[in-house]
Design an enzyme around this catalytic site. Structure first.
Site, PDB file in Angstrom:
ATOM      1  N   HIS A  23      -8.586  -1.362   0.959  1.00  0.00           N
ATOM      2  CA  HIS A  23      -9.611  -0.347   0.656  1.00  0.00           C
ATOM      3  C   HIS A  23     -10.720  -0.475   1.688  1.00  0.00           C
ATOM      4  CE1 HIS A  23     -12.467   2.095  -1.608  1.00  0.00           C
ATOM      5  NE2 HIS A  23     -11.427   2.504  -2.306  1.00  0.00           N
TER       6      HIS A  23
ATOM      7  N   ASP B 293      -4.572   2.899  -6.722  1.00  0.00           N
ATOM      8  CA  ASP B 293      -3.258   3.561  -6.711  1.00  0.00           C
ATOM      9  C   ASP B 293      -2.112   2.624  -7.040  1.00  0.00           C
ATOM     10  OD1 ASP B 293      -4.644   5.490  -4.166  1.00  0.00           O
ATOM     11  OD2 ASP B 293      -3.894   6.281  -6.063  1.00  0.00           O
TER      12      ASP B 293
HETATM   13  C1  SDX Z   1      -7.828   5.682  -2.332  1.00  0.00           C
HETATM   14  O1  SDX Z   1     -12.253   5.607  -0.209  1.00  0.00           O
HETATM   15  C2  SDX Z   1     -11.994   5.632  -1.452  1.00  0.00           C
HETATM   16  O2  SDX Z   1     -12.839   5.376  -2.291  1.00  0.00           O
HETATM   17  C3  SDX Z   1     -10.557   6.037  -1.783  1.00  0.00           C
HETATM   18  C4  SDX Z   1     -10.167   5.893  -3.246  1.00  0.00           C
HETATM   19  C5  SDX Z   1     -10.917   6.873  -4.134  1.00  0.00           C
HETATM   20  O3  SDX Z   1     -11.077   6.582  -5.325  1.00  0.00           O
HETATM   21  O4  SDX Z   1     -11.232   7.980  -3.628  1.00  0.00           O
HETATM   22  O5  SDX Z   1     -10.432   4.571  -3.688  1.00  0.00           O
HETATM   23  C6  SDX Z   1      -8.692   6.205  -3.445  1.00  0.00           C
HETATM   24  O6  SDX Z   1      -7.574   6.391  -1.404  1.00  0.00           O
HETATM   25  C7  SDX Z   1      -7.332   4.271  -2.423  1.00  0.00           C
HETATM   26  C8  SDX Z   1      -6.520   3.850  -1.136  1.00  0.00           C
HETATM   27  C9  SDX Z   1      -5.079   4.342  -1.313  1.00  0.00           C
HETATM   28  N1  SDX Z   1      -4.330   4.108  -0.047  1.00  0.00           N
HETATM   29  C10 SDX Z   1      -3.405   3.159   0.061  1.00  0.00           C
HETATM   30  O7  SDX Z   1      -3.106   2.370  -0.835  1.00  0.00           O
HETATM   31  C11 SDX Z   1      -2.690   3.159   1.412  1.00  0.00           C
HETATM   32  C12 SDX Z   1      -2.615   1.731   1.974  1.00  0.00           C
HETATM   33  N2  SDX Z   1      -3.966   1.285   2.322  1.00  0.00           N
HETATM   34  C13 SDX Z   1      -4.348   1.355   3.707  1.00  0.00           C
HETATM   35  O8  SDX Z   1      -3.844   2.479   4.390  1.00  0.00           O
HETATM   36  C14 SDX Z   1      -5.829   1.064   3.940  1.00  0.00           C
HETATM   37  O9  SDX Z   1      -6.134  -0.078   3.245  1.00  0.00           O
HETATM   38  C15 SDX Z   1      -6.873   2.123   3.608  1.00  0.00           C
HETATM   39  C16 SDX Z   1      -6.549   3.446   4.188  1.00  0.00           C
HETATM   40  C17 SDX Z   1      -7.027   2.255   2.133  1.00  0.00           C
HETATM   41  C18 SDX Z   1      -8.213   1.628   4.179  1.00  0.00           C
HETATM   42  O10 SDX Z   1      -8.071   1.664   5.554  1.00  0.00           O
HETATM   43  P1  SDX Z   1      -9.160   1.055   6.555  1.00  0.00           P
HETATM   44  O11 SDX Z   1     -10.407   0.663   5.840  1.00  0.00           O
HETATM   45  O12 SDX Z   1      -9.264   2.014   7.707  1.00  0.00           O
HETATM   46  O13 SDX Z   1      -8.489  -0.299   7.028  1.00  0.00           O
HETATM   47  P2  SDX Z   1      -7.606  -0.452   8.331  1.00  0.00           P
HETATM   48  O14 SDX Z   1      -6.427   0.476   8.284  1.00  0.00           O
HETATM   49  O15 SDX Z   1      -8.508  -0.397   9.508  1.00  0.00           O
HETATM   50  O16 SDX Z   1      -7.047  -1.946   8.151  1.00  0.00           O
HETATM   51  C19 SDX Z   1      -7.858  -3.073   8.463  1.00  0.00           C
HETATM   52  C20 SDX Z   1      -6.880  -4.247   8.599  1.00  0.00           C
HETATM   53  C21 SDX Z   1      -5.724  -3.932   9.563  1.00  0.00           C
HETATM   54  O17 SDX Z   1      -5.236  -5.168  10.035  1.00  0.00           O
HETATM   55  P3  SDX Z   1      -5.641  -5.654  11.554  1.00  0.00           P
HETATM   56  O18 SDX Z   1      -5.127  -4.570  12.501  1.00  0.00           O
HETATM   57  O19 SDX Z   1      -7.178  -5.729  11.553  1.00  0.00           O
HETATM   58  O20 SDX Z   1      -4.968  -6.970  11.711  1.00  0.00           O
HETATM   59  O21 SDX Z   1      -6.241  -4.493   7.317  1.00  0.00           O
HETATM   60  C22 SDX Z   1      -4.844  -4.203   7.419  1.00  0.00           C
HETATM   61  C23 SDX Z   1      -4.650  -3.357   8.659  1.00  0.00           C
HETATM   62  O22 SDX Z   1      -3.351  -3.519   9.173  1.00  0.00           O
HETATM   63  N3  SDX Z   1      -4.478  -3.435   6.213  1.00  0.00           N
HETATM   64  C24 SDX Z   1      -3.303  -3.501   5.607  1.00  0.00           C
HETATM   65  C25 SDX Z   1      -3.383  -2.636   4.512  1.00  0.00           C
HETATM   66  N4  SDX Z   1      -4.586  -2.066   4.484  1.00  0.00           N
HETATM   67  C26 SDX Z   1      -5.264  -2.561   5.540  1.00  0.00           C
HETATM   68  N5  SDX Z   1      -2.186  -4.216   5.903  1.00  0.00           N
HETATM   69  C27 SDX Z   1      -1.125  -4.040   5.072  1.00  0.00           C
HETATM   70  N6  SDX Z   1      -1.142  -3.213   3.983  1.00  0.00           N
HETATM   71  C28 SDX Z   1      -2.236  -2.505   3.686  1.00  0.00           C
HETATM   72  N7  SDX Z   1      -2.235  -1.700   2.619  1.00  0.00           N
END
Ligand code: SDX
Length: 378
Positions: free
Chosen positions: A261, A315
């Site tokens: 998140h 989710d």
């Molecule tokens: C919702 O914003 C809100 O409030 C949203 C929400 C709401 O109520 O409206 O809460 C609802 O959208 C919840 C999120 C649902 N999405 C998912 O479950 C999809 C999987 N999650 C990721 O795509 C991600 O965590 C996000 C999109 C939720 C957040 O993305 P960020 O903040 O841009 O984080 P990032 O992609 O820059 O990741 C930072 C690091 C990376 O690693 P490094 O490159 O730094 O080594 O964390 C890792 C990412 O690879 N990472 C994950 C991960 N999420 C982040 N690695 C594996 N699995 C994951 N799910």
């Protein structure tokens, strides 16, 4: 004017001043107008929380009764919209059907009297009342059925399940679904709410605002994740496959759906409540094999990614609850949208009070003063 540095995804950049909800990502706190989500989930209803979010206070008994009565009256959808929905391909995604039909509402109610509180209230009631009807209607039509008429004797949550399944839901199921709607109603400036605010800032009509937000919520990185979680659990299949699955995702730098998140760096408080709701449902209706997988998956992901602040989000467990309620997987995100209409409308109304059109700037990386090369010389 101070120009702050560019942050990808506007991470940490305030895009608004708001009093609607508050999130502490380190403590795992979510409050609607200052009231903890745990309190609202346990003691309130979705319509109460919607009223609180939109008008800034919990409704009196009379206000809530009037609100509920208005919503019941406005649940029906114009036959022209139903006829339009009959032409949608049954293979179309329900989020596309919802975005299309939400925008179509604007054809009937497009008067943009945004300075008229009565117009604002009408738009709030119509959208909260009609979005569930349209989601359920498409679900029936794609099976070749006529839509199920709303049942005026049922409350908001029970009526949606009734229109979806043609059966009056068990009181526990209806209550649990109502809590799910409260949990999904609002979450500060998330992507779909920001989309709603940008659209609202041009002073277009509220139906276009909601259509923008629905399109944004549909993505798998946002509201679309709940549907992906179930597909992921199906792919994992057995407890033994959980660890290899996670290790494979990490190796390939693939995101694991339902985790991580932008704001929460601990377990999403909504995920905790949804997990408890799932357990309540399973006790009554029998365990879902995916639940054991989900618990093991959460344990392994926490072991591997907890140090990076990656934990279960809203989710992750919601789909397990919806499955048990008989909601088809591809309707999980439309259900998220039904709830989030309350938050989108709250921000729409708040934005109108202090409006200035959103128009950010950029860090330009392209060429300057470039010559036009005639096509013969290219
Ligand atoms: C919702 O914003 C809100 O409030 C949203 C929400 C709401 O109520 O409206 O809460 C609802 O959208 C919840 C999120 C649902 N999405 C998912 O479950 C999809 C999987 N999650 C990721 O795509 C991600 O965590 C996000 C999109 C939720 C957040 O993305 P960020 O903040 O841009 O984080 P990032 O992609 O820059 O990741 C930072 C690091 C990376 O690693 P490094 O490159 O730094 O080594 O964390 C890792 C990412 O690879 N990472 C994950 C991960 N999420 C982040 N690695 C594996 N699995 C994951 N799910």
């Amino acid at each position: 004017m101070t120009v702050c540095e560019y942050k990808p995804g506007l991470e940490g950049i305030p895009a608004a001043q708001s009093s609607i909800s508050y999130v502490d990502g380190k403590q795992g706190i979510l409050e609607y107008r200052g009231i903890r989500i745990e309190e609202l989930a346990q003691k309130g209803t979705f319509l109460e929380s919607s009223f609180l979010l939109i008008w800034g206070k919990l409704p009196t008994k009379e206000e809530l009764t009037a609100f509920q009565t208005d919503i019941i009256y406005h649940r029906r959808v114009k036959y022209r919209i139903r006829d339009m929905m009959k032409c949608f391909p049954e293979t179309g995604h329900p989020m596309d059907a919802l975005q299309t039909s939400a925008a179509a509402l604007g054809l009937f109610y497009s008067r943009r009297a945004l300075d008229n509180p009565e117009y604002i209230r009408e738009a709030v009631v119509r959208l909260l009342a009609k979005i569930p009807t349209m989601v359920a209607a498409f679900s029936q039509m794609r099976k070749g059925n006529d839509p199920v008429k709303p049942n005026d004797d049922l409350d908001y949550a029970a009526n949606f399940l009734y229109m979806l399944t043609e059966r009056e839901p068990d009181p526990l199921a209806a209550r649990i679904f109502d809590v799910c709607l409260t949990l999904h109603a609002e979450h500060t400036i998330n992507a779909s709410t920001f989309s709603a605010m940008v659209t609202a800032s041009t002073l277009t009509d509220p139906y276009a605002v909601i259509a923008s937000a629905v399109g944004t919520l549909a993505g798998p990185l946002h509201g679309g994740a709940n549907e992906e979680v179930i597909s992921m659990l199906a792919e994992i299949g057995t407890r033994e496959n959980v660890r290899p699955y996670v290790e494979n995702c990490l190796e390939k730098k693939m995101k694991i759906m339902g985790f991580g998140h932008r704001v929460y760096k601990v377990k999403d408080p909504r995920a905790t409540i949804l997990q408890n709701l799932a357990e309540q449902l399973f006790e009554k209706t029998g365990y879902d094999k995916y639940y054991e997988l989900a618990v093991e998956l959460e344990r392994v992901v926490e072991e591997k990614l907890g140090h990076k602040g990656i934990y279960a989000n809203v989710d992750f467990y919601s789909g397990l609850v919806y499955r048990k309620l008989g909601i088809p997987t591809d309707l999980f995100t439309p259900v998220f949208a039904i709830a989030r209409v309350a938050g989108w409308l709250a921000h729409w109304k708040e934005q109108l009070g202090v409006n200035r059109i959103f128009r950010p700037t950029q860090v330009y990386l392209g060429p300057r003063e470039a010559p036009y090369i005639p096509i013969e010389e290219r």
